[in-house]
Design an enzyme around this catalytic site. Structure first.
Site, PDB file in Angstrom:
ATOM      1  N   ASP A 106     -32.423  14.461  40.429  1.00 42.45           N
ATOM      2  CA  ASP A 106     -32.144  13.622  39.262  1.00 42.45           C
ATOM      3  C   ASP A 106     -31.300  12.388  39.561  1.00 42.45           C
ATOM      4  OD1 ASP A 106     -33.674  14.808  37.260  1.00 42.45           O
ATOM      5  OD2 ASP A 106     -32.255  16.471  37.098  1.00 42.45           O
ATOM      6  N   ASP A 166     -40.690  15.598  35.030  1.00 41.60           N
ATOM      7  CA  ASP A 166     -39.541  14.736  34.715  1.00 41.60           C
ATOM      8  C   ASP A 166     -39.245  13.737  35.837  1.00 41.60           C
ATOM      9  OD1 ASP A 166     -39.579  17.432  33.865  1.00 41.60           O
ATOM     10  OD2 ASP A 166     -37.521  17.390  33.160  1.00 41.60           O
TER      11      ASP A 166
HETATM   12  N1  GLY Z   1     -35.038  16.697  32.826  1.00 36.56           N
HETATM   13  C1  GLY Z   1     -34.626  17.864  32.153  1.00 36.56           C
HETATM   14  C2  GLY Z   1     -34.912  17.869  30.712  1.00 36.56           C
HETATM   15  O1  GLY Z   1     -35.668  17.030  30.217  1.00 36.56           O
HETATM   16  O2  GLY Z   1     -34.367  18.735  30.029  1.00 36.56           O
END
Ligand code: GLY
Length: 393
Positions: A106, A166
């Protein structure tokens, strides 16, 4: 067109909504300059945390969006916001230098809306340094066998050998790093990951897998699985929304026409599975009449993706997706946005971080609350409707 008669947000309403957001951010600075907002609110109120979660970049992103708005309005609060943004950048530099909770994918969510934004807006050299270090960290998670960036966990375990949808939002950091350094290695990795992700997470009916596993020895695709969705085979609302914005960004950075097609199909699936007010339940399996929480953040993420994609579309198509985006944000504004600081110190209510289900392997938290990305992307969508916005992504 679906939702033909739903109203759109425009003009003074955009202005009014954005001003409220900027003022709410300013009101939060005393508690959240040296600290960050938690990922989700509790009974509508965020508590301060240290810079250790994957979500803290969103709060700094809100500070920068508020800064842009106040600067344009010629208001003194812009200076206060700039100072707060710089203090937060110091924290992000410290975090990457000391490798505090950065062993995951992330880095884009963390470093694009905070440090890349600060570099683009005020020329912050600490922001640039931190973001390039974050890009270096991100590429350590690339698997040449399988050609993808691993989301979570130690790199050598088969149970972690997967990507998640994501991650498409983490890749702009790599394109930016290649532009800034002149080193194409970041871009090459981003492009390989996009290709692998899009090929595997989008199902035949254009719903999406949240996560997808690969064979560790051969790199061959193995199977899809949900983590935060209701069940394997359902479409987790936010995953679908990350797919919409992810395809738009994939097109922006690669110019490959197939990503426009993917965008259209994934968006169509999302729209066809929305309830009457266009704000999804936490999984697209659910609709009107189901006793399930919403995920308002998905509506704002999808709207941002549409507002990005229309920049590259023929006018006729662009008008269609612009209208959907304006309808989504109108509904968020009318029915979900905070209107009174006494009610919440966030921006948008009724989001779901991770809900419990018999199949969901993630924890249960932040259900029917504000969350920091829901707030950030609502503000980004309003900013995109307010002006020709230069992306942090
Ligand atoms: N990227 C994690 C979420 O959207 O909860």
């Amino acid at each position: 067109m679906l939702f033909e008669s739903m109203p759109v947000i425009a003009g003074e309403e955009v202005e009014h909504a954005l001003r409220f957001c900027a003022e709410q951010v300013i009101g939060n600075l005393p508690d959240f300059t040296y600290k960050f907002q938690n990922a989700y609110s509790e009974n509508g109120f965020y508590q301060p945390i240290e810079n250790g979660d994957w979500t803290t970049g969103f709060w700094t992103g809100e500070i920068w969006l508020a800064y842009e708005y106040m600067k344009e309005a010629g208001e003194a609060a812009a200076d206060q916001l700039k100072e707060a943004g710089e203090i937060q950048i110091d924290s992000f530099l410290h975090r990457i230098d000391n490798k505090i909770e950065v062993d995951h994918h992330d880095m884009g969510f963390l470093y694009s809306p905070s440090c890349v934004a600060g570099y683009k807006l005020i020329g912050s050299m600490k922001g640039k340094e931190a973001a390039i270090k974050a890009a270096d960290q991100l590429i350590t998670r690339f698997h040449p066998v399988g050609e993808f960036i691993q989301a979570w966990g130690p790199m050598d375990a088969p149970e972690n050998y997967r990507l998640i949808i994501d991650c498409l939002l983490n890749l702009p950091l790599l394109y930016w790093a290649s532009e800034e350094t002149g080193d194409g290695k970041y871009r090459e990795i981003a492009e390989k990951h996009i290709h692998t992700a899009v090929k595997n997470v989008i199902r035949e009916d254009y719903s999406t897998w949240h996560t997808f596993f690969f064979n560790m020895e051969t790199g061959e695709p193995d199977h899809g699985a949900t983590c935060q969705g209701y069940r394997d085979g359902s479409a987790w609302a936010r995953g679908q929304a990350w797919g919409i914005y992810g395809c738009a960004l994939a097109y922006k950075y690669t110019g490959r026409a197939e990503y426009i097609d993917n965008f259209k199909h994934v968006t169509q699936y999302f729209l066809e599975h929305l309830p009457k007010d266009m704000v999804p339940f936490w999984d697209l399996e659910f609709t009107d009449g189901d006793d399930q929480p919403r995920d308002s953040s998905s509506a704002s993420i999808a709207a941002c993706g549409m507002l990005e994609m229309i920049k590259y579309m023929e006018p006729e198509d662009a008008a269609v997706y612009k209208k959907y985006a304006m309808q989504l944000i109108k509904s968020v504004y009318d029915n979900y946005a905070v209107k009174d600081r006494k009610e919440s110190n966030g921006l948008v209510l009724h989001s779901t971080y991770s809900n419990h289900s018999p199949y969901n392997t993630c924890n249960h938290y932040g259900v029917d609350e504000c969350n920091s990305w829901g707030d950030y992307f609502y503000m980004e969508a309003l900013t995109r409707l307010h002006k020709d916005w230069v992306l942090y992504w």
